[in-house]
Scaffold this active site. Sequence first.
Site, short mmCIF file in Angstrom:
data_model
loop_
_atom_site.label_atom_id
_atom_site.label_comp_id
_atom_site.label_asym_id
_atom_site.label_seq_id
_atom_site.Cartn_x
_atom_site.Cartn_y
_atom_site.Cartn_z
N ASP A 76 0.84 -1.19 0.00
CA ASP A 76 0.00 0.00 0.00
C ASP A 76 0.88 1.26 0.00
O ASP A 76 1.87 1.33 0.73
CB ASP A 76 -0.86 -0.04 1.28
CG ASP A 76 -1.96 0.99 1.29
OD1 ASP A 76 -2.79 0.95 0.37
OD2 ASP A 76 -2.00 1.83 2.20
N GLU A 108 1.34 -0.30 -5.08
CA GLU A 108 0.53 0.85 -5.44
C GLU A 108 1.45 2.07 -5.41
O GLU A 108 1.94 2.45 -4.35
CB GLU A 108 -0.60 1.02 -4.42
CG GLU A 108 -1.46 2.21 -4.69
CD GLU A 108 -2.27 2.65 -3.48
OE1 GLU A 108 -3.42 3.06 -3.69
OE2 GLU A 108 -1.77 2.61 -2.34
C1 NOJ Z 1 -4.46 3.09 -0.48
C2 NOJ Z 1 -5.61 2.14 -0.48
O1 NOJ Z 1 -5.81 1.69 -1.79
C3 NOJ Z 1 -6.82 2.87 0.07
O2 NOJ Z 1 -7.96 2.06 0.01
C4 NOJ Z 1 -6.54 3.32 1.47
O3 NOJ Z 1 -7.61 4.13 1.93
C5 NOJ Z 1 -5.26 4.13 1.53
N1 NOJ Z 1 -4.18 3.49 0.85
C6 NOJ Z 1 -4.84 4.38 2.97
O4 NOJ Z 1 -4.28 3.20 3.48
#
Ligand code: NOJ
Length: 546
Positions: free
Chosen positions: A200, A242
């Site tokens: 993440d 991501e």
């Molecule tokens: C990215 C995630 O895809 C999202 O769903 C989340 O709210 C944020 N990171 C915070 O962790």
Amino acid sequence: MTDRWYQKAVIYCLDIDTFADSDGDGCGDIRGLIGRLDYLARLGVTCLWLNPIHPSPDQDDGYDVSDFYNVDPRFGNLGDFAELLHQAGNLGIKVIIDLVVNHTSDKHPWFQSARKSPDSPYRNWYVWSDTEPADRKQGMVFPGEQNETWTYDRTAKSWYYHRFYKFQPDLNINNPEVREEIKKICAFWLQLGVAGFRMDAVPFIIEETQAGNPNSPKDMDFITELRQFVQWRKGDAVLLAEANVEPDQLKEYFGDSGGSANRIHMLFDFMLNTKLMLALARQNPEPVIEALREAPKLPAGGQWATFLRNHDEVDLSRLTAEQREQVFAEFGPDEDMQLYGRGIRRRLAPMLGNDRRRVELAYALQFSLRGTPVVRYGEEIGMGEDLSLPGRNSIRTPMQWSALPNAGFTTSNEPVRPVIDGGDFGYQTVNVSLQRHDPASLLAWFERMIRTLREAPEVGSGTCKHVDLPDAGSILVHRADDVTGTMVFVHNLGPSDGVLDLSSLYPEAEFPTDVLADQEYPDLGKFEAVPVAGHGYRWIRLRRYA
Ligand code: NOJ
């Protein structure tokens, strides 16, 4: 042939709490998921990506972790998780989990200790400022839901940094203890048997935050360090990140300037996602061609992960204002369908007017473009959204298994989130049970499409090139090549039938056939006049070496 499993994977993403409830308490659980592994195997899924599984106050769908070394008791226990890994493994399915280490929940014992005293052993695990930082109102990821990135904590008598919501304090990557802890978390789950991590918010993990500086430096070397560690512990473990950053910054996430792929194995292709949305909205392939042309060349072993929908909003922030308005107008015209001024909180089928031909076209295109396809649960049956739910929860409703009450997701009358009931997308109409008995269903089509992809390894591990033809109009032609052979893909994004002269490809052809198409087409002949219907597609095997 490459033996990098992730290049040939089909990744299926799900939230345990909304997938299948085995004990009737209204919340999906690991046992419920185990019971549905056969379904996933039949669909052709080879890797599961589980959204956060850890104990969490659940203020951000589990992305606010309060214990990295356990599973949320609502989902089961570590024994259930080990069983899931075993049963999935029996079916040839790998499991990766979300690694959310940019921040913790503010309820995490580390933060609770850190805020209590400057002498806490965890104080320096977070990012503090004794004075009000000048960039306090900059860098918010969720505008409208988040007012600042620094919040004053009265107990700590100091400001703490949080790139996301204020209940998600950022961990301090400058602290070697934090780095070691992140590795320990990875080691723990690898030891249990996960195949890797969906990381993440990577650009924020590596942010060496300086109070007052909204453009703090990033420590890319930490990614190299983590990759080395993970690979040492489990040779074929994968990092899927991501990192929704500017295109010119993408390459360094894959590897350092030496040119080897020594950082992240796979990155979500956010740019392609955005351009795909624009292309689908315009019914013209030009934006996709542009995305393919402009994507950086990856070091060997680096891979894109492609997607149409994920668990968040469709993020259109990288489009121009005019392009964004175009996509909004087509796919999310009501204010209620939009989020953060940049995105759409809908699923794909409703965005495409529940037009089966357009849904098939969109997924056939995604799965045939270079990279590893990722699909979100429920997309394979064409689920819709519930706009009465707040924010991104609109697309996080329970999986629709059958026409039984609460979609067969739970026997409880109080599901964790309401099931979509009635109308074109209600569970009575859209569910697995109905579709699995219907060879003409979207689910049956997905199974066929994924099976066909298994016979086209070129897509995952080969090159992907746009075939530039004069007057192709709304039709995109691209080819995938590797040592095993060549596939040619024809996708018509527009509503009108078209005919293409593909004779330039004919000299390469050996017994060419459609291996997947929206309908039966006449023989390809010498490729001089290849028809493709409006919103139709043809996957053509040109040649095969192996
Ligand atoms: C990215 C995630 O895809 C999202 O769903 C989340 O709210 C944020 N990171 C915070 O962790």
